[in-house]
Design an enzyme around this catalytic site. Sequence first.
Site, mmCIF file in Angstrom:
data_model
loop_
_atom_site.group_PDB
_atom_site.id
_atom_site.type_symbol
_atom_site.label_atom_id
_atom_site.label_comp_id
_atom_site.label_asym_id
_atom_site.label_seq_id
_atom_site.Cartn_x
_atom_site.Cartn_y
_atom_site.Cartn_z
ATOM 1 N N HIS A 118 18.275 -19.481 39.699
ATOM 2 C CA HIS A 118 17.633 -19.607 38.399
ATOM 3 C C HIS A 118 16.593 -18.484 38.293
ATOM 4 O O HIS A 118 16.128 -17.976 39.318
ATOM 5 C CB HIS A 118 16.947 -20.983 38.430
ATOM 6 C CG HIS A 118 16.292 -21.420 37.197
ATOM 7 N ND1 HIS A 118 14.962 -21.197 36.939
ATOM 8 C CD2 HIS A 118 16.765 -22.114 36.153
ATOM 9 C CE1 HIS A 118 14.658 -21.732 35.781
ATOM 10 N NE2 HIS A 118 15.726 -22.301 35.278
ATOM 11 N N ASP A 191 14.345 -23.819 46.627
ATOM 12 C CA ASP A 191 14.073 -24.266 45.259
ATOM 13 C C ASP A 191 14.829 -25.584 45.083
ATOM 14 O O ASP A 191 16.049 -25.596 44.906
ATOM 15 C CB ASP A 191 14.560 -23.191 44.285
ATOM 16 C CG ASP A 191 14.528 -23.651 42.826
ATOM 17 O OD1 ASP A 191 14.260 -24.843 42.579
ATOM 18 O OD2 ASP A 191 14.796 -22.819 41.937
ATOM 19 N N GLN A 194 16.544 -28.862 41.175
ATOM 20 C CA GLN A 194 17.717 -29.606 40.704
ATOM 21 C C GLN A 194 18.107 -30.723 41.663
ATOM 22 O O GLN A 194 18.622 -31.752 41.248
ATOM 23 C CB GLN A 194 18.913 -28.651 40.516
ATOM 24 C CG GLN A 194 18.724 -27.629 39.410
ATOM 25 C CD GLN A 194 18.548 -28.271 38.038
ATOM 26 O OE1 GLN A 194 19.080 -29.359 37.763
ATOM 27 N NE2 GLN A 194 17.808 -27.619 37.160
ATOM 28 N N LYS A 217 11.691 -33.149 36.123
ATOM 29 C CA LYS A 217 13.141 -33.308 36.306
ATOM 30 C C LYS A 217 13.433 -34.560 37.137
ATOM 31 O O LYS A 217 14.575 -34.952 37.304
ATOM 32 C CB LYS A 217 13.722 -32.084 37.009
ATOM 33 C CG LYS A 217 13.727 -30.816 36.137
ATOM 34 C CD LYS A 217 14.564 -29.747 36.799
ATOM 35 C CE LYS A 217 14.203 -28.334 36.396
ATOM 36 N NZ LYS A 217 14.539 -27.962 35.043
ATOM 37 N N CYS A 355 18.850 -20.011 31.776
ATOM 38 C CA CYS A 355 17.854 -19.303 32.613
ATOM 39 C C CYS A 355 18.470 -18.848 33.928
ATOM 40 O O CYS A 355 17.807 -18.875 34.977
ATOM 41 C CB CYS A 355 16.621 -20.159 32.877
ATOM 42 S SG CYS A 355 15.817 -20.726 31.393
HETATM 43 N N1 ALA Z 1 15.913 -25.141 34.876
HETATM 44 C C1 ALA Z 1 16.047 -25.833 33.654
HETATM 45 C C2 ALA Z 1 17.495 -25.905 33.230
HETATM 46 O O1 ALA Z 1 18.368 -25.664 34.027
HETATM 47 C C3 ALA Z 1 15.173 -25.337 32.601
HETATM 48 O O2 ALA Z 1 17.776 -26.222 32.100
#
Ligand code: ALA
Length: 398
Positions: A118, A191, A194, A217, A355
Amino acid sequence: MSSHKSDFPILSQKIHGNPLVYLDSSATAQQPLVVLNAIQQYYEASHANVHRGVHELSARATTLFENTRKKIQKMLNASHAHEIIFTSGTTSAINLVANTFGKNFKPDDEVIISEMEHHSNIVPWQLLPVKLKVIPISDQGEIDLTEYQKLFSSKTKLVSITHASNVLGTVNPLKKIIEIAHQKNIPVLVDGAQAFPHMPVDVLDLNCDFYTFSAHKAYGPTGVGVLYGKTEALQKLPPYQGGGAMIESVSFEKSTYAPLPYKFEAGTPNIANVVGFHAALEYLTNIGMENIREHEKKLLEVATEKLNAIAGLKIIGSAKEKLGVLSFTLKDIHPHDIATILDREGIAVRAGHHCAMPIMTRFNIPACVRASFGLYNTVDDIDALVKGIETTKRIFHV
Ligand code: ALA
């Protein structure tokens, strides 16, 4: 797993006259009522600045704030609470490491990242005098471990890699990646934005040096993030931002700095949202991260089968280990048009480059549509998505 939709007030509304189907949890997840209540209760009964006052309210606020740190330590299986640093999000956590660990980088030093990063794990490094070495990914969207090993050189300073891709859904073989880096004495930053909300994470088992993620998230409020670092890794870093709370003593000649974790927490933190995040973490552990992972795996299986059966639809990313993330293109219909039609049906998906522009380049597409699942989604949501895609096809005559 029973449905948890009714725990989330926002999900009971209609959008354009249709029941809301929220499939954008990779961008940000929604908050259960317990989180909203915790923030309100905090402001109603306990708000004061933390670590500063001797009065009762300050003591209460400090306890609540530090309880979240302890909860995160436990969830991550970190060795110490002081290894948990509060930031404003994953992006600021990665920038913290870039601006401290990377402070003495030379222009020919190297940081290894992957092709599926990302922007927040690309651009912070580009702001430094350092070269990026990029691990290629396969057509399925998996890291090429052989190529990864070839990228190390005497100039390698760090491996910085995502736990899971926000576009492809790929869950990376982190233990292997970290082991290879450590054999060469190179630290690893993960990171985890997610991954953390969707699966159990054990930083001791992974043996990563740094792990980052965001509260929003993970069904918590916006504006809160976490940097986990091993004690010895964090102790080596110079302070990041200067200000109150991060000092031990200040004079005009010289200042000395507070111990971990406060050394990296200058200024008044986002107290109310850190407190609210505790409620989100309790909520997640009550359901169980293993159960959440299983539930979302099943949703992914059903969705993959149903979407693969739609003529003209192409799923981007078919790794063996995936999160509940399904990105796709549909003939040559622009992803923004697809997302707009789905929105009219009440279905919220993300469209664009997510992104992660280098992934678009890798798969030779300008953009794609992404449906991403959270613990509140159901097979009915997938059926609604399939119906919405069929409607899109009818409108475009494809
Ligand atoms: N990282 C976030 C997305 O994947 C903003 O939408």
